[in-house]
Motif scaffolding. Structure first.
Motif, PDB file in Angstrom:
ATOM      1  N   ILE A 407       8.625 -49.784  34.515  1.00 54.67           N
ATOM      2  CA  ILE A 407       8.993 -51.068  35.116  1.00 54.67           C
ATOM      3  C   ILE A 407       8.526 -51.088  36.571  1.00 54.67           C
ATOM      4  O   ILE A 407       8.868 -50.188  37.351  1.00 54.67           O
ATOM      5  N   PRO A 408       7.760 -52.078  36.997  1.00 58.60           N
ATOM      6  CA  PRO A 408       7.245 -52.088  38.371  1.00 58.60           C
ATOM      7  C   PRO A 408       8.340 -52.375  39.397  1.00 58.60           C
ATOM      8  O   PRO A 408       9.360 -53.003  39.092  1.00 58.60           O
ATOM      9  N   ASP A 409       8.108 -51.923  40.599  1.00 62.75           N
ATOM     10  CA  ASP A 409       9.043 -52.149  41.694  1.00 62.75           C
ATOM     11  C   ASP A 409       9.236 -53.650  41.913  1.00 62.75           C
ATOM     12  O   ASP A 409       8.270 -54.411  41.965  1.00 62.75           O
ATOM     13  N   GLY A 410      10.477 -54.058  42.052  1.00 63.54           N
ATOM     14  CA  GLY A 410      10.796 -55.464  42.304  1.00 63.54           C
ATOM     15  C   GLY A 410      11.193 -56.231  41.070  1.00 63.54           C
ATOM     16  O   GLY A 410      11.799 -57.297  41.171  1.00 63.54           O
ATOM     17  N   ALA A 411      10.846 -55.705  39.890  1.00 63.53           N
ATOM     18  CA  ALA A 411      11.218 -56.402  38.657  1.00 63.53           C
ATOM     19  C   ALA A 411      12.699 -56.257  38.348  1.00 63.53           C
ATOM     20  O   ALA A 411      13.241 -57.005  37.527  1.00 63.53           O
ATOM     21  N   LEU A 412      13.353 -55.306  38.989  1.00 62.32           N
ATOM     22  CA  LEU A 412      14.796 -55.148  38.896  1.00 62.32           C
ATOM     23  C   LEU A 412      15.360 -55.073  40.306  1.00 62.32           C
ATOM     24  O   LEU A 412      14.723 -54.495  41.210  1.00 62.32           O
ATOM     25  N   PRO A 413      16.535 -55.610  40.539  1.00 62.32           N
ATOM     26  CA  PRO A 413      17.112 -55.588  41.875  1.00 62.32           C
ATOM     27  C   PRO A 413      17.863 -54.287  42.132  1.00 62.32           C
ATOM     28  O   PRO A 413      17.996 -53.435  41.245  1.00 62.32           O
ATOM     29  N   GLN A 414      18.346 -54.141  43.324  1.00 68.04           N
ATOM     30  CA  GLN A 414      19.335 -53.101  43.607  1.00 68.04           C
ATOM     31  C   GLN A 414      20.603 -53.476  42.847  1.00 68.04           C
ATOM     32  O   GLN A 414      21.094 -54.596  42.967  1.00 68.04           O
ATOM     33  N   ILE A 415      21.107 -52.563  42.011  1.00 70.76           N
ATOM     34  CA  ILE A 415      22.334 -52.850  41.281  1.00 70.76           C
ATOM     35  C   ILE A 415      23.489 -52.078  41.909  1.00 70.76           C
ATOM     36  O   ILE A 415      23.275 -51.139  42.694  1.00 70.76           O
ATOM     37  N   HIS A 416      24.698 -52.483  41.562  1.00 70.33           N
ATOM     38  CA  HIS A 416      25.896 -51.895  42.167  1.00 70.33           C
ATOM     39  C   HIS A 416      26.852 -51.484  41.058  1.00 70.33           C
ATOM     40  O   HIS A 416      27.228 -52.310  40.218  1.00 70.33           O
ATOM     41  N   ILE A 417      27.263 -50.211  41.072  1.00 63.93           N
ATOM     42  CA  ILE A 417      28.073 -49.669  39.984  1.00 63.93           C
ATOM     43  C   ILE A 417      29.357 -49.063  40.531  1.00 63.93           C
ATOM     44  O   ILE A 417      29.318 -48.165  41.381  1.00 63.93           O
ATOM     45  N   SER A 418      30.484 -49.551  40.033  1.00 65.86           N
ATOM     46  CA  SER A 418      31.790 -48.971  40.347  1.00 65.86           C
ATOM     47  C   SER A 418      32.372 -48.378  39.073  1.00 65.86           C
ATOM     48  O   SER A 418      32.260 -48.964  37.999  1.00 65.86           O
ATOM     49  N   GLY A 419      33.015 -47.236  39.196  1.00 61.61           N
ATOM     50  CA  GLY A 419      33.604 -46.598  38.028  1.00 61.61           C
ATOM     51  C   GLY A 419      34.869 -47.251  37.538  1.00 61.61           C
ATOM     52  O   GLY A 419      35.350 -46.946  36.444  1.00 61.61           O
ATOM     53  N   CYS A 420      35.421 -48.169  38.330  1.00 64.80           N
ATOM     54  CA  CYS A 420      36.626 -48.902  37.944  1.00 64.80           C
ATOM     55  C   CYS A 420      36.610 -50.237  38.677  1.00 64.80           C
ATOM     56  O   CYS A 420      35.593 -50.627  39.245  1.00 64.80           O
ATOM     57  N   THR A 421      37.722 -50.926  38.712  1.00 66.80           N
ATOM     58  CA  THR A 421      37.761 -52.256  39.350  1.00 66.80           C
ATOM     59  C   THR A 421      37.883 -52.191  40.867  1.00 66.80           C
ATOM     60  O   THR A 421      37.856 -53.226  41.526  1.00 66.80           O
TER      61      THR A 421
END
Length: 515
Positions: A407-421
């Motif tokens: 997947i080329p750079d820029g085709a996906l954004p920076q994502i944010h992951i939390s293990g809970c709420t």
């Protein structure tokens, strides 16, 4: 403005040692210990066999002296896990009592106070990471944030608040510190003053902050901080811990009622005090460029001509522990160079000449190679007592499969992951975010994450991502690969593709949601 002496902080450590020894001896239960130890910036990890220590770095500023202390502590205690947090602190993991005591006490000799790093206290003051060097910033907010941090530490010795208090300073509309939706946020303006927002926050029941003051002279910020403390003590919820955050005062008082209550406390502070004025003149950067240049996608020209910052994002915010010693050895002889920690777990090495920037680039090639790889993840449930899912493991698998798919750079954004709420991974402000949970499949509890879409922290465009439903953890990498391929096929960045092809995104989402 009074400042608490290092010796006074050290006096508190005897009780911390006593309670920690009791916990590891099995004489103090997990819940009681957590309620106590958090106030010292330390928590027992999952399983109760080791602990972490959180090193507060006001404004995310990691000077050479502090960097060396971290590096030396890692070597001395054979620390094998380090995490950069979204509150611009450094967490040292898998520690046993002797290491905890040494680190917490020795840190004080380097201006690092762990006290109040957790628990019901003011937390690390956050600042736009490139404040003072960023082109286009309204003004350098770092000196005011550092003064605010010193002042907030004095609250730890005073009346107990209902729960933690997070304060942030933003130098531009990028709003990297989420100053418009913090417990208290100071937002720089083009005229050199601050607008002040209050009673916001992420996590359960997220709220945007309320504008409580406009055009505040920076020299007066401590009055506004004192008023925030007094408002929280007067109206915060001491009985229900899950509602003991400033944002819940918007519910109990109403938005207009809260603003009125805050402004009343502010007037009372001005009436009672005349000793909270700051006299700060930000020092100019004395270092000059030497004619050498640097370029690359991780190189950022500073507003000081001829100087550069280099961006370094260790995957998951977890640099190799040896990296701290490596960076110290590299920058130690470089004039005025220091590190800034960012709210998205990035390091910026600043005040570099072109030739110095090239050396730092070479030393940090192990970091993120694409926007997707700069994604944010909390430490995760393998370590965190309250976490539900291992966000670090998920991110590692995402990066692995996205790389394999090309997947080329820029085709996906920076994502944010939390293990809970709790939003330690700031999932609510990502274009794509996830928070951990469980989905029952044929009466079996199956690891899953709730997907959030279209969050934004940019000033004037703030919005929390909308929950779209749950995706099984094992299916999330494939989901992102399919999204990335669709965006790449259009020849557009993820953001542009999403705007033009929202229906296609929704179709992909629907295929992965667990009904």
């Amino acid at each position: 403005m009074k400042k608490i002496a290092t010796e006074v902080w050290k006096e508190d450590l005897a009780e911390f040692r006593e309670k920690t020894d009791a916990f590891y001896a099995g004489e103090l239960d997990k819940s009681a210990y957590k309620g106590f130890s958090g106030g010292y910036g330390s928590y027992a990890q999952r399983g109760g066999n080791a602990s972490m220590v959180r090193l507060r770095m006001a404004g995310g500023r990691l000077t050479k002296d502090k960097l060396k202390f971290v590096a030396d502590s890692i070597a001395k205690h054979n620390i094998d896990r380090v995490h950069l947090t979204t509150c611009q602190t450094i967490q040292l993991h898998n520690l046993h009592p002797a290491a905890i005591y040494d680190i917490v006490e020795s840190a004080l000799d380097h201006g690092i106070v762990t006290r109040g790093g957790g628990g019901d206290f003011p937390r690390n003051v956050m600042v736009s990471p490139l404040s003072g060097v960023e082109k286009g910033e309204y003004f350098d907010v770092l000196p005011y944030a550092e003064a605010a941090g010193e002042y907030l530490l004095t609250f730890i010795k005073e009346q107990k608040m209902p729960r933690k208090l997070k304060v942030g300073f933003s130098n531009s509309p990028a709003n990297q510190t989420h100053a418009t939706f913090r417990d208290l946020g100071f937002v720089a303006r083009p005229d050199g003053k601050f607008d002040v927002y209050s009673a916001g926050g992420l996590g359960n029941n997220p709220r945007m902050g309320l504008l409580v003051a406009e055009g505040v002279d920076p020299s007066k910020i401590l009055y506004y901080i004192c008023a925030m403390r007094d408002t929280f003590i007067a109206y915060g919820n001491y009985e229900q811990r899950n509602k003991a955050r400033t944002r819940y005062m918007q519910e109990t008082l109403g938005e207009e009622g809260y603003v009125k209550a805050y402004q009343e406390k502010l007037q009372a502070v001005f009436d009672a005090h005349d000793d909270l004025d700051l006299d700060i003149s930000p020092a100019p950067v004395s270092k000059k460029g030497n004619g050498t240049t640097a370029q690359g996608k991780r190189v950022i020209p500073q507003k000081q001509e001829g100087l550069y910052a280099v961006e370094y994002h260790p995957l998951g915010g977890c640099p190799a522990p040896s990296k701290f010693a490596e960076l110290y050895a590299l920058i130690a002889p470089m004039e005025d160079v220091e590190i800034r920690l960012a709210p998205d777990e990035t390091m910026y090495i600043i005040h570099l000449t072109g030739e110095e920037a090239q050396k730092v680039l070479a030393a940090t090639e192990d970091g993120a190679q694409s926007l997707l790889e700069t994604s944010v993840a909390c430490i995760g449930a393998s370590i965190c007592q309250v976490g539900l899912r291992d966000s670090q493991q998920l991110l590692a698998e995402i990066v692995k499969q996205v790389r394999a798919a090309g997947i080329p750079d820029g085709a996906l954004p920076q994502i944010h992951i939390s293990g809970c709420t709790s939003s330690c991974g700031t999932h609510q402000i990502g274009e794509i975010g996830f928070h951990g949970g469980v989905k029952m499949i044929d009466k079996v509890a199956t690891p899953a994450f709730t997907l959030h879409l279209n969050g934004s922290d940019a000033q004037g465009m703030e919005r929390f991502g909308e929950p779209a439903g749950m995706i099984l953890q094992d299916n999330i990498p494939a989901f992102l690969v399919e999204v990335g391929k669709a965006a790449a096929a259009s020849g557009e960045s993820y953001g542009d593709w999403k705007k033009a092809h929202g229906e296609q995104l929704q179709e992909i989402v629907e295929r992965y949601l667990v009904k």
